[in-house]
Design a protein around this motif. Structure first.
Motif, short mmCIF file in Angstrom:
data_model
loop_
_atom_site.label_atom_id
_atom_site.label_comp_id
_atom_site.label_asym_id
_atom_site.label_seq_id
_atom_site.Cartn_x
_atom_site.Cartn_y
_atom_site.Cartn_z
N PRO A 10 -43.16 7.52 -0.92
CA PRO A 10 -42.13 8.07 -1.82
C PRO A 10 -42.10 9.60 -1.84
O PRO A 10 -41.14 10.18 -2.35
CB PRO A 10 -42.50 7.50 -3.19
CG PRO A 10 -43.25 6.24 -2.88
CD PRO A 10 -44.03 6.55 -1.64
N LEU A 11 -43.13 10.26 -1.31
CA LEU A 11 -43.19 11.72 -1.31
C LEU A 11 -42.81 12.32 0.04
O LEU A 11 -42.98 13.53 0.26
CB LEU A 11 -44.60 12.20 -1.70
CG LEU A 11 -45.11 11.79 -3.08
CD1 LEU A 11 -46.46 12.43 -3.35
CD2 LEU A 11 -44.12 12.17 -4.17
N LEU A 14 -40.60 15.37 0.00
CA LEU A 14 -41.32 16.51 -0.57
C LEU A 14 -42.25 17.15 0.46
O LEU A 14 -42.34 18.38 0.55
CB LEU A 14 -42.09 16.07 -1.81
CG LEU A 14 -42.93 17.14 -2.52
CD1 LEU A 14 -42.07 18.31 -2.97
CD2 LEU A 14 -43.67 16.54 -3.72
N HIS A 15 -42.94 16.32 1.25
CA HIS A 15 -43.82 16.87 2.29
C HIS A 15 -43.02 17.75 3.25
O HIS A 15 -43.47 18.84 3.62
CB HIS A 15 -44.50 15.74 3.07
CG HIS A 15 -45.38 14.86 2.25
ND1 HIS A 15 -46.27 15.36 1.34
CD2 HIS A 15 -45.51 13.51 2.20
CE1 HIS A 15 -46.91 14.35 0.75
NE2 HIS A 15 -46.46 13.22 1.26
N LEU A 16 -41.86 17.27 3.68
CA LEU A 16 -41.03 18.04 4.61
C LEU A 16 -40.57 19.34 3.95
O LEU A 16 -40.59 20.41 4.57
CB LEU A 16 -39.83 17.21 5.06
CG LEU A 16 -40.15 15.92 5.82
CD1 LEU A 16 -38.86 15.20 6.21
CD2 LEU A 16 -41.00 16.20 7.06
N GLU A 17 -40.19 19.26 2.69
CA GLU A 17 -39.76 20.45 1.94
C GLU A 17 -40.89 21.48 1.86
O GLU A 17 -40.64 22.70 1.92
CB GLU A 17 -39.33 20.02 0.54
CG GLU A 17 -38.85 21.13 -0.35
CD GLU A 17 -38.56 20.62 -1.78
OE1 GLU A 17 -38.96 21.32 -2.73
OE2 GLU A 17 -37.96 19.54 -1.92
N LEU A 18 -42.12 21.01 1.74
CA LEU A 18 -43.27 21.91 1.63
C LEU A 18 -43.77 22.42 2.98
O LEU A 18 -44.76 23.15 3.04
CB LEU A 18 -44.42 21.18 0.91
CG LEU A 18 -44.17 20.81 -0.56
CD1 LEU A 18 -45.29 19.92 -1.09
CD2 LEU A 18 -44.02 22.05 -1.42
N LEU A 51 -53.86 18.38 -4.36
CA LEU A 51 -53.08 17.16 -4.59
C LEU A 51 -52.83 16.47 -3.26
O LEU A 51 -52.25 17.06 -2.35
CB LEU A 51 -51.74 17.48 -5.27
CG LEU A 51 -50.92 16.25 -5.65
CD1 LEU A 51 -51.60 15.45 -6.76
CD2 LEU A 51 -49.50 16.63 -6.06
N PHE A 52 -53.28 15.23 -3.16
CA PHE A 52 -53.17 14.43 -1.95
C PHE A 52 -52.21 13.27 -2.19
O PHE A 52 -52.29 12.60 -3.22
CB PHE A 52 -54.53 13.82 -1.57
CG PHE A 52 -55.64 14.81 -1.35
CD1 PHE A 52 -56.11 15.07 -0.08
CD2 PHE A 52 -56.25 15.44 -2.43
CE1 PHE A 52 -57.16 15.96 0.12
CE2 PHE A 52 -57.30 16.32 -2.25
CZ PHE A 52 -57.75 16.59 -0.96
N LEU A 210 -43.80 13.51 -10.76
CA LEU A 210 -45.18 13.79 -11.15
C LEU A 210 -45.83 14.76 -10.17
O LEU A 210 -46.52 15.71 -10.57
CB LEU A 210 -45.99 12.49 -11.24
CG LEU A 210 -47.47 12.65 -11.62
CD1 LEU A 210 -47.62 13.36 -12.97
CD2 LEU A 210 -48.16 11.29 -11.66
N ALA A 211 -45.62 14.54 -8.87
CA ALA A 211 -46.20 15.43 -7.86
C ALA A 211 -45.68 16.85 -8.04
O ALA A 211 -46.46 17.82 -7.98
CB ALA A 211 -45.88 14.91 -6.46
N ARG A 212 -44.38 17.01 -8.27
CA ARG A 212 -43.81 18.35 -8.46
C ARG A 212 -44.40 19.02 -9.70
O ARG A 212 -44.67 20.22 -9.70
CB ARG A 212 -42.29 18.27 -8.56
CG ARG A 212 -41.59 17.97 -7.24
CD ARG A 212 -40.07 17.98 -7.39
NE ARG A 212 -39.41 17.61 -6.16
CZ ARG A 212 -39.17 18.46 -5.14
NH1 ARG A 212 -39.55 19.73 -5.23
NH2 ARG A 212 -38.55 18.04 -4.06
N ARG A 213 -44.58 18.23 -10.75
CA ARG A 213 -45.13 18.79 -11.99
C ARG A 213 -46.56 19.26 -11.78
O ARG A 213 -46.96 20.35 -12.26
CB ARG A 213 -45.08 17.72 -13.10
CG ARG A 213 -45.65 18.15 -14.43
CD ARG A 213 -44.80 19.23 -15.11
NE ARG A 213 -45.33 19.55 -16.44
CZ ARG A 213 -46.38 20.32 -16.66
NH1 ARG A 213 -47.02 20.88 -15.65
NH2 ARG A 213 -46.79 20.56 -17.90
N LEU A 214 -47.35 18.48 -11.07
CA LEU A 214 -48.74 18.87 -10.81
C LEU A 214 -48.80 20.09 -9.88
O LEU A 214 -49.60 21.01 -10.08
CB LEU A 214 -49.51 17.70 -10.21
CG LEU A 214 -49.74 16.52 -11.16
CD1 LEU A 214 -50.30 15.32 -10.42
CD2 LEU A 214 -50.67 16.91 -12.32
N LEU A 215 -47.93 20.12 -8.87
CA LEU A 215 -47.92 21.25 -7.93
C LEU A 215 -47.44 22.53 -8.59
O LEU A 215 -47.70 23.63 -8.09
CB LEU A 215 -47.04 20.92 -6.72
CG LEU A 215 -47.61 19.89 -5.75
CD1 LEU A 215 -46.54 19.44 -4.77
CD2 LEU A 215 -48.82 20.46 -5.00
#
Length: 374
Positions: A10-11, A14-18, A51-52, A210-215
């Motif tokens: 599901p991420l 986001l990985h590509l964006e990062l 964050l993994f 959640l991943a974006r919030r933690l990052l």
């Protein structure tokens, strides 16, 4: 396998964006590193919080009054007396005592268990469960429904307690339901880096938020599979398919600690799991080979598959995991050696591109584990 046929977590977007460099891993398109680079990602996880995305792992729920008793017939671990709100490391074994997979088992209460299994093994693990205990309990795969994030490092607790203050009271291997950003999550205080940290099971459709919030927290950086591997290697932790497999028993893999005392030959519920007789025989009489830590005595990294020889040049073992340890600023490795050569400080040599590289048998972990035990 072509990129088109690889599964995506599901991420993935986001990985590509990062700016992640993506690689095929266990049938998934996964981030091996981000622009920060493996070395800095590794050190950031040791010093702050990483964050993994580990959503490729398999999550499975077992339920029913007989779930714990049923699962205990497949693993050499005490599941019946596993307290509610705790998790335990376990292994599926075969009739020869070989390891089919390693996994985490948590007791949710209300006759429910929560399993996390390895990505490459999750389909066969599900089939194994259904074949052997499918008539004794309900088995619900959550492969598509839930994602899994790991927040690892000394700053992980202060980051996560900003979203859920109660997590600060958790200790190593505790497991509990936690609301994060309105999502129903399961949080365990555990991980695969040797550091304090948490693993967070989150509904797939809530994972990116959640991943974006933690990052967004200043201590947190996105970390890829490259640093995940070097972190677990420094911590002396096994990777299934490399450091253990169906041809390796828990005794050979130096995992006797993971066989609960109550399930050992002299325990109250001795045996009762596949391969028990073979494993107990090895525990009694010893094994011909064993997993050990290895420290190269020069800067040359020694990789998986390298042969290990003694002073006379006789092959005495093989490296199962090896690479550079950024925390030590030196190469590290693990391997299987003939039992006669497994004493600490024993001098051995690895063959790397036809040349001998001096090594010493070393204790593990190579970097002290910093789990929070309260």
């Amino acid at each position: 396998m072509s990129t088109e046929t690889l599964l995506k977590t599901p991420l993935h977007a986001l990985h590509l964006e990062l700016g992640a460099r993506m690689v095929p891993f266990a049938g998934y398109d996964m981030p091996v590193q981000y622009p920060l680079g493996v070395m800095k990602e590794h050190l950031h996880s040791r010093e702050q919080a990483g964050l993994f995305d580990v959503s490729h792992m398999g999550q499975i729920r077992l339920s029913g009054a007989n779930a714990a008793k049923a699962l205990e017939t497949l693993v050499p671990v005490d599941i019946i007396d596993l307290p509610v709100g705790m998790q335990r490391y376990a292994m599926f074994t075969n009739e020869q005592g070989g390891i089919l997979d390693d996994l985490m088992v948590a007791n949710l209460g209300n006759d429910e268990l929560f399993l996390v299994v390895n990505a490459a093994c999750k389909d066969q693990d599900l089939a194994h469960l259904r074949q052997h205990i499918g008539e004794q309990c309900q088995i619900q795969p959550l492969f598509e429904e839930r994602a899994l994030l790991a927040l690892q490092g000394p700053a992980a607790v202060k980051v996560l307690e900003r979203l859920a203050p109660a997590v600060a009271q958790m200790t190593f291997m505790q497991f509990q339901p936690v609301q994060l950003l309105g999502a129903d999550c399961y949080v365990s205080r555990s991980g695969y880096t040797g550091e304090d940290g948490f693993e967070i099971s989150v509904p797939a459709d809530k994972a990116e938020a959640l991943a974006r919030r933690l990052l967004a927290e200043p201590e947190v950086a996105a970390i890829g599979l490259g640093a995940r591997d070097s972190l677990r290697l420094e911590a002396g932790l096994c990777l299934y398919g490399h450091d253990m497999n169906t041809q390796t028993t828990p005794i050979e893999a130096s995992l006797l600690w993971a066989i609960s005392k109550v399930r050992r030959a002299d325990g109250e519920r001795a045996g009762g799991f596949p391969g028990a007789a073979a494993i107990f025989a090895q525990q009694q009489s010893g094994v011909a080979r064993k997993r050990v830590g290895l420290l190269p005595q020069e800067r040359t990294p020694v990789r998986e598959g390298a042969e290990i020889v003694d002073d006379a040049g006789t092959v005495i073992g093989t490296v199962c995991s090896g690479g550079f340890g950024p925390s030590l600023n030196a190469p590290v490795a693990m391997g299987y050696l003939d039992a006669a050569h497994t004493a600490l400080e024993t001098a051995v040599w690895a063959i790397v591109r036809g040349k001998r590289v001096a090594m010493k048998v070393s204790k593990m972990p190579f970097v002290a584990q910093r789990y929070y035990r309260g």
